[in-house]
Design a protein around this motif. Structure first.
Motif, PDB file in Angstrom:
ATOM      1  N   ASN A  99       0.853  -1.180   0.000  1.00 17.24           N
ATOM      2  CA  ASN A  99       0.000   0.000   0.000  1.00 17.24           C
ATOM      3  C   ASN A  99       0.892   1.234   0.000  1.00 17.24           C
ATOM      4  N   ASN A 100       0.306   2.367  -0.255  1.00 10.85           N
ATOM      5  CA  ASN A 100       1.061   3.610  -0.086  1.00 10.85           C
ATOM      6  C   ASN A 100       0.823   4.124   1.337  1.00 10.85           C
ATOM      7  N   LYS A 101       0.996   5.396   1.553  1.00 15.28           N
ATOM      8  CA  LYS A 101       0.891   5.946   2.907  1.00 15.28           C
ATOM      9  C   LYS A 101      -0.547   6.106   3.395  1.00 15.28           C
ATOM     10  N   ARG A 102      -1.505   5.894   2.501  1.00 11.65           N
ATOM     11  CA  ARG A 102      -2.905   6.042   2.896  1.00 11.65           C
ATOM     12  C   ARG A 102      -3.323   4.941   3.867  1.00 11.65           C
ATOM     13  N   LYS A 103      -4.203   5.287   4.763  1.00 16.93           N
ATOM     14  CA  LYS A 103      -4.785   4.287   5.662  1.00 16.93           C
ATOM     15  C   LYS A 103      -5.735   3.415   4.851  1.00 16.93           C
ATOM     16  N   VAL A 132      -1.395  -8.184  -3.036  1.00 14.89           N
ATOM     17  CA  VAL A 132      -2.246  -7.081  -3.474  1.00 14.89           C
ATOM     18  C   VAL A 132      -1.380  -5.830  -3.492  1.00 14.89           C
ATOM     19  N   ILE A 133      -1.365  -5.155  -4.641  1.00 19.49           N
ATOM     20  CA  ILE A 133      -0.589  -3.917  -4.788  1.00 19.49           C
ATOM     21  C   ILE A 133      -1.579  -2.812  -5.121  1.00 19.49           C
ATOM     22  N   THR A 134      -1.760  -1.883  -4.186  1.00 23.92           N
ATOM     23  CA  THR A 134      -2.735  -0.811  -4.427  1.00 23.92           C
ATOM     24  C   THR A 134      -2.086   0.550  -4.646  1.00 23.92           C
ATOM     25  N   ALA A 159       4.783  -1.029 -17.503  1.00 17.07           N
ATOM     26  CA  ALA A 159       4.881  -2.472 -17.260  1.00 17.07           C
ATOM     27  C   ALA A 159       6.129  -2.817 -16.463  1.00 17.07           C
ATOM     28  N   THR A 160       7.255  -2.197 -16.809  1.00 18.58           N
ATOM     29  CA  THR A 160       8.504  -2.527 -16.138  1.00 18.58           C
ATOM     30  C   THR A 160       8.469  -2.171 -14.665  1.00 18.58           C
ATOM     31  N   PHE A 161       7.914  -1.028 -14.326  1.00 21.39           N
ATOM     32  CA  PHE A 161       7.831  -0.653 -12.910  1.00 21.39           C
ATOM     33  C   PHE A 161       6.941  -1.626 -12.144  1.00 21.39           C
ATOM     34  N   SER A 162       5.874  -2.112 -12.788  1.00 19.17           N
ATOM     35  CA  SER A 162       5.018  -3.113 -12.126  1.00 19.17           C
ATOM     36  C   SER A 162       5.742  -4.442 -11.988  1.00 19.17           C
ATOM     37  N   TYR A 163       6.383  -4.911 -13.053  1.00 12.61           N
ATOM     38  CA  TYR A 163       7.097  -6.189 -13.011  1.00 12.61           C
ATOM     39  C   TYR A 163       8.173  -6.178 -11.941  1.00 12.61           C
ATOM     40  N   GLU A 164       8.915  -5.073 -11.851  1.00 11.98           N
ATOM     41  CA  GLU A 164      10.010  -5.008 -10.884  1.00 11.98           C
ATOM     42  C   GLU A 164       9.498  -5.294  -9.480  1.00 11.98           C
ATOM     43  N   ARG A 165       8.392  -4.689  -9.115  1.00  9.74           N
ATOM     44  CA  ARG A 165       7.849  -4.901  -7.773  1.00  9.74           C
ATOM     45  C   ARG A 165       7.304  -6.308  -7.594  1.00  9.74           C
ATOM     46  N   MET A 166       6.660  -6.826  -8.639  1.00  7.20           N
ATOM     47  CA  MET A 166       6.104  -8.176  -8.533  1.00  7.20           C
ATOM     48  C   MET A 166       7.214  -9.218  -8.437  1.00  7.20           C
ATOM     49  N   TYR A 167       8.286  -9.048  -9.186  1.00  3.14           N
ATOM     50  CA  TYR A 167       9.397  -9.990  -9.117  1.00  3.14           C
ATOM     51  C   TYR A 167      10.003 -10.007  -7.717  1.00  3.14           C
TER      52      TYR A 167
END
Length: 168
Positions: A99-103, A132-134, A159-167
């Protein structure tokens, strides 16, 4: 200047969907090829297509921080509705939560393990089967502009920024 790397060997994981590979091949005309002497010594990688199912709450929408303030019926912020739908889908299954900084209504639930949106290398989360990536996966505008200037298309950046986090 990638010419200085001509005939070099790049050892990297998950290079197939990287900006670096795109930049070398599309912008400079260099093709990355497999080196059989090295790749034949690597352990086989699992077929993730059999294990991974990606679902989008906002498919086709460029996710920006401002979208999370959008109010949807019955008068609640869209991020709260997204988190409610996620909770319904995941149920009591163990899940990593980026998550980000949001509650969030997901904060503190015993089956949602918080994970930083910053990739930190090796981890001990391989027993999880759900994540889960929000948070928005986009780079800062200055970074985005630099990547565009290098000739990398928006879809590849996204896509690359998403893949990097998922990997990770």
């Amino acid at each position: 200047n990638p010419r200085v790397l001509r005939n070099s060997i790049l050892l990297a994981a998950n290079i197939e969907d990287s900006m670096l590979k795109h930049w070398f091949e599309q912008y400079h005309g260099y093709k990355m090829i497999d080196e059989p002497g090295i790749s034949s010594q690597l352990r086989p990688s699992p077929d993730v297509a059999d294990r991974v199912r990606i679902r989008y709450l906002l498919k086709g929408v460029s996710c920006k921080r401002s979208i999370f303030d959008t109010i949807v019926p019955p008068g609640i912020p869209i991020i709260m509705e997204m988190h409610r739908l996620i909770q319904t889908e995941i149920g009591n299954a163990p899940c990593l939560f980026v998550n980000n900084k949001r509650k969030s209504i997901l904060d503190g639930l015993p089956n949602f393990t918080p994970l930083s949106p910053i990739s930190n290398g090796l981890n001990k989360y391989d027993h999880f089967t759900k994540i889960v990536i929000t948070c928005a996966q986009n780079p800062e505008p200055q970074h985005w502009g630099m990547l565009r200037d290098l000739g990398i298309p928006d879809e590849c950046i996204r896509a690359t920024f998403s893949y990097e986090r998922m990997y990770q």
